[in-house]
Design an enzyme around this catalytic site. Structure first.
Site, short mmCIF file in Angstrom:
data_model
loop_
_atom_site.label_atom_id
_atom_site.label_comp_id
_atom_site.label_asym_id
_atom_site.label_seq_id
_atom_site.Cartn_x
_atom_site.Cartn_y
_atom_site.Cartn_z
N ASP A 1 2.03 3.71 10.55
CA ASP A 1 0.81 3.43 9.78
C ASP A 1 -0.46 3.88 10.48
O ASP A 1 -1.51 3.25 10.34
CB ASP A 1 0.73 1.94 9.43
CG ASP A 1 1.96 1.46 8.70
OD1 ASP A 1 2.38 2.16 7.78
OD2 ASP A 1 2.50 0.42 9.07
N GLU A 2 -0.37 4.99 11.18
CA GLU A 2 -1.55 5.51 11.89
C GLU A 2 -2.49 6.26 10.94
O GLU A 2 -3.57 6.70 11.35
CB GLU A 2 -1.13 6.46 13.02
CG GLU A 2 -0.35 5.81 14.15
CD GLU A 2 1.15 5.84 13.91
OE1 GLU A 2 1.57 6.22 12.79
OE2 GLU A 2 1.91 5.48 14.82
N LYS B 1 -1.09 8.84 9.01
CA LYS B 1 -0.51 10.18 9.04
C LYS B 1 -0.58 10.87 7.68
O LYS B 1 -0.86 12.06 7.61
CB LYS B 1 0.95 10.12 9.49
CG LYS B 1 1.15 9.62 10.91
CD LYS B 1 2.62 9.60 11.28
CE LYS B 1 3.45 8.58 10.54
NZ LYS B 1 3.08 7.18 10.78
N GLY C 1 5.87 4.64 4.24
CA GLY C 1 4.90 4.55 3.15
C GLY C 1 3.66 5.31 3.56
O GLY C 1 2.94 4.88 4.44
N HIS C 2 3.44 6.48 2.98
CA HIS C 2 2.27 7.29 3.32
C HIS C 2 1.28 7.25 2.17
O HIS C 2 1.59 7.64 1.06
CB HIS C 2 2.70 8.73 3.62
CG HIS C 2 3.46 8.87 4.90
ND1 HIS C 2 4.21 9.96 5.24
CD2 HIS C 2 3.58 8.02 5.95
CE1 HIS C 2 4.75 9.79 6.43
NE2 HIS C 2 4.39 8.61 6.87
N GLN D 1 6.92 6.76 10.49
CA GLN D 1 6.88 5.66 11.49
C GLN D 1 6.12 6.14 12.75
O GLN D 1 5.36 7.08 12.65
CB GLN D 1 8.29 5.16 11.84
CG GLN D 1 9.00 4.42 10.71
CD GLN D 1 9.79 5.33 9.78
OE1 GLN D 1 10.43 6.26 10.20
NE2 GLN D 1 9.74 5.05 8.49
N THR E 1 12.89 1.25 14.55
CA THR E 1 13.64 1.75 13.41
C THR E 1 14.83 2.53 13.94
O THR E 1 15.04 2.59 15.15
CB THR E 1 12.74 2.56 12.46
OG1 THR E 1 13.46 2.82 11.25
CG2 THR E 1 12.29 3.89 13.08
N THR F 1 4.60 -0.03 1.98
CA THR F 1 5.95 -0.13 1.44
C THR F 1 6.27 -1.56 1.01
O THR F 1 6.83 -1.80 -0.05
CB THR F 1 6.98 0.37 2.48
OG1 THR F 1 6.70 1.74 2.74
CG2 THR F 1 8.40 0.25 1.98
N THR F 2 5.90 -2.53 1.85
CA THR F 2 6.31 -3.91 1.57
C THR F 2 5.14 -4.82 1.22
O THR F 2 5.34 -5.97 0.85
CB THR F 2 7.03 -4.50 2.81
OG1 THR F 2 6.14 -4.41 3.94
CG2 THR F 2 8.31 -3.76 3.12
N ARG G 1 3.25 -6.28 3.19
CA ARG G 1 3.05 -7.30 4.23
C ARG G 1 1.72 -7.05 4.95
O ARG G 1 1.37 -5.91 5.21
CB ARG G 1 4.18 -7.21 5.27
CG ARG G 1 5.52 -7.63 4.77
CD ARG G 1 6.58 -7.53 5.87
NE ARG G 1 6.96 -6.15 6.17
CZ ARG G 1 7.86 -5.82 7.09
NH1 ARG G 1 8.46 -6.76 7.81
NH2 ARG G 1 8.16 -4.56 7.29
N LEU H 1 -11.62 5.05 11.99
CA LEU H 1 -12.74 4.70 12.85
C LEU H 1 -13.67 3.73 12.11
O LEU H 1 -14.21 2.79 12.70
CB LEU H 1 -13.52 5.96 13.26
CG LEU H 1 -14.67 5.71 14.22
CD1 LEU H 1 -14.17 5.21 15.58
CD2 LEU H 1 -15.54 6.96 14.41
N ASP H 2 -13.81 3.94 10.80
CA ASP H 2 -14.69 3.09 9.99
C ASP H 2 -14.24 1.63 9.96
O ASP H 2 -15.04 0.74 9.66
CB ASP H 2 -14.80 3.64 8.57
CG ASP H 2 -13.43 3.81 7.91
OD1 ASP H 2 -12.53 4.39 8.55
OD2 ASP H 2 -13.26 3.34 6.77
N GLY I 1 -12.56 7.59 6.69
CA GLY I 1 -12.32 7.01 5.37
C GLY I 1 -11.09 7.64 4.77
O GLY I 1 -10.55 8.61 5.31
P1 IMP Z 1 13.42 -0.48 9.26
O1 IMP Z 1 12.96 0.91 9.55
O2 IMP Z 1 13.24 -0.87 7.83
O3 IMP Z 1 14.79 -0.74 9.79
O4 IMP Z 1 12.46 -1.48 10.09
C1 IMP Z 1 12.45 -1.52 11.50
C2 IMP Z 1 11.05 -1.74 12.02
O5 IMP Z 1 10.25 -0.59 11.78
C3 IMP Z 1 10.30 -2.90 11.37
O6 IMP Z 1 9.43 -3.47 12.32
C4 IMP Z 1 9.48 -2.21 10.28
O7 IMP Z 1 8.34 -2.97 9.91
C5 IMP Z 1 9.12 -0.95 11.01
N1 IMP Z 1 8.84 0.17 10.10
C6 IMP Z 1 9.74 0.92 9.41
N2 IMP Z 1 9.13 1.87 8.70
C7 IMP Z 1 7.82 1.75 8.94
C8 IMP Z 1 6.66 2.50 8.52
O8 IMP Z 1 6.74 3.47 7.77
N3 IMP Z 1 5.46 2.05 8.99
C9 IMP Z 1 5.36 1.01 9.84
N4 IMP Z 1 6.40 0.29 10.27
C10 IMP Z 1 7.62 0.67 9.84
MG MG Z 2 2.93 3.65 6.42
#
Ligand code: IMP
Ligand code: MG
Length: 422
Positions: free
Chosen positions: A13-14, A16, A40-41, A223, A238, A298-299, A301, A330-331, A413
């Protein structure tokens, strides 16, 4: 453009997706080489928000070919949903998408096993996305996985699937979970397989032909470095190689054809899921969440948040061979004052310059901070580096200096226009 590997240099989640979208303007081909629909991009284009999971972000630009490489694990039903979702939003998906016949499949029992293993772990859970990624890569390594090439042969696929479901149902039953229905899965997967058939190819050979014609390739990492199965904060990782080497094995493009590695970092740090985050700060997290920032694509959370961790970023630069650095979000720090940067860890009285390999030791590390004044003004309209307030300029320069890579992009942004190229 030179062939470029783009990697996340933190915990994912940088930002990318947006940087890839910007870089794609100069590329001919965009390749995903690892991960699955756990990714999730988020890309915002002309006011419309797109969230991509399996399809490279390059799909949003015309005349670019997107490749889902052999190293990716594919849930075919989810991929069809993603393709059709993009088409409904007016994005052309046709000859511009290729799917490797060697990519492994994510099957429903992988998802249930992912969930069940997390339940069994209790407090020690990883906090996965529950997309079945770990069990799918597990089957791949155990040499019992099913691949896209199997799905393209319905009779063979049905036979292999039946055996796999029988085997996995006995495990699921032992765990007290509901068994999987073979006929339902067979129907859904074969239907998805027919929709994917036009896209399936030997992407390795296709990529090598493109290299011979000097096409510029962008490898889109999913990731981040500290979620890498080998180099991350194991076991809170992961199941794929998210670092630069993964781009080679996951695409079949050899290392000597790669020209540049670009690392992407947020101006601060976030993490979703469990595991250590040495610079975690609840007050910073509250502030960012109140601004509506830092919720998982993606989730959904809320992401955990912390200060920029230069120990981690420096390590990521080493592991990936990062030449160029993109600093995003940065913002997000526009109203934060003072701003802290972690320049070292302290473990049992000793100062560390690299993260310890052991998860329990990392958990005990205390961050050593450097503090700088904030700029307390919006950076979102900055078009060139000199438009940034002086304090913001020196902050990002300091991040690059601590990280050891050349600063080339600053993002202020979510839109394409909010990108400063140095
Ligand atoms: P998994 O890839 O679903 O098995 O999750 C393993 C770990 O990687 C968990 O901490 C997830 O939250 C994290 N993770 C997996 N995919 C992403 C991503 O695209 N962005 C951020 N964290 C991720
Ligand atoms: Mg992401």
């Amino acid at each position: 453009m030179a062939n470029t590997i783009l990697v996340g240099a933190q915990w994912g989640d940088e930002g990318k997706g947006k940087i890839i979208d910007v870089l794609t303007a100069n590329a001919d081909i965009v390749v995903r080489s690892q991960g699955g629909n756990n990714a999730g991009h988020t890309v915002i284009h002309r006011g419309v928000k797109y969230i991509l999971h399996l399809i490279p972000s390059g799909i949003l630009r015309r005349r670019k070919v997107c490749v889902i490489g052999n190293g990716v694990v594919i849930d075919p039903v989810a991929l069809v949903r993603e393709i059709e979702g993009l088409q409904k939003m007016g994005i052309a998906v046709g000859k511009n998408l290729l799917i490797s016949d060697c990519a492994h499949l994510v099957l429903p029992y992988h998802r249930v096993l992912d969930e069940q293993r997390e339940l069994l772990k209790g407090h020690a859970k990883i906090g996965t996305t529950k997309r079945g990624i770990g069990p799918a890569y597990g089957d791949k390594a155990a040499r019992t996985g099913l691949r896209i090439s199997d799905l393209m042969q319905p009779a063979l696929f049905s036979k292999k699937l039946q055996a796999k479901i029988r085997e996995n149902n006995s495990i699921l039953q032992a765990l007290g979970a509901k068994p999987i229905n073979f006929c339902e899965v067979k129907e859904a997967y074969l239907a998805a397989g027919e929709k994917l058939r036009p896209f399936v190819a030997n992407t390795v050979v296709w990529l090598h032909r493109a290299l011979q014609r000097d096409r510029a390739i962008l490898f889109e990492g999913a990731q981040g470095t500290f979620l890498d199965i080998d180099h991350g904060t194991y076991p809170y990782v992961t199941s794929s190689n998210t670092t630069a080497g993964g781009a080679c094995t996951g695409s079949g493009v050899p290392p000597h054809r790669m020209d540049i590695v670009m690392g992407v970092v947020k101006a601060y740090t976030t993490r979703v899921g469990e595991g250590s985050l040495p610079t975690e700060d609840a007050t910073l997290a509250d502030m960012l969440h109140e601004m509506g920032r830092e919720f998982g694509a993606t989730t959904g959370r809320p992401r955990r948040c912390g200060w920029f961790d230069a120990v981690a970023a420096r390590y990521a630069t080493m592991i990936n061979g990062i030449d160029e650095l993109a600093v995003t979000n940065l913002d997000g720090l526009d109203s934060v004052d003072p701003i802290r940067v972690c320049v070292g860890y302290r473990l049992e009285g000793k100062r560390l310059d690299v993260p310890p390999s052991d998860a329990a030791q990392l958990e005990k590390c205390e961050a050593v901070y450097e503090e700088t004044p904030g700029w307390k003004t919006s950076t979102q309209a900055a078009k060139k580096f000199s438009d940034l307030p002086e304090a913001a300029q020196s902050y990002v320069q300091r991040l690059a200096e601590l990280t050891g890579a050349k600063l080339t992009i600053v993002s202020v942004g979510p839109t394409r226009g909010q990108t400063i190229v140095l």
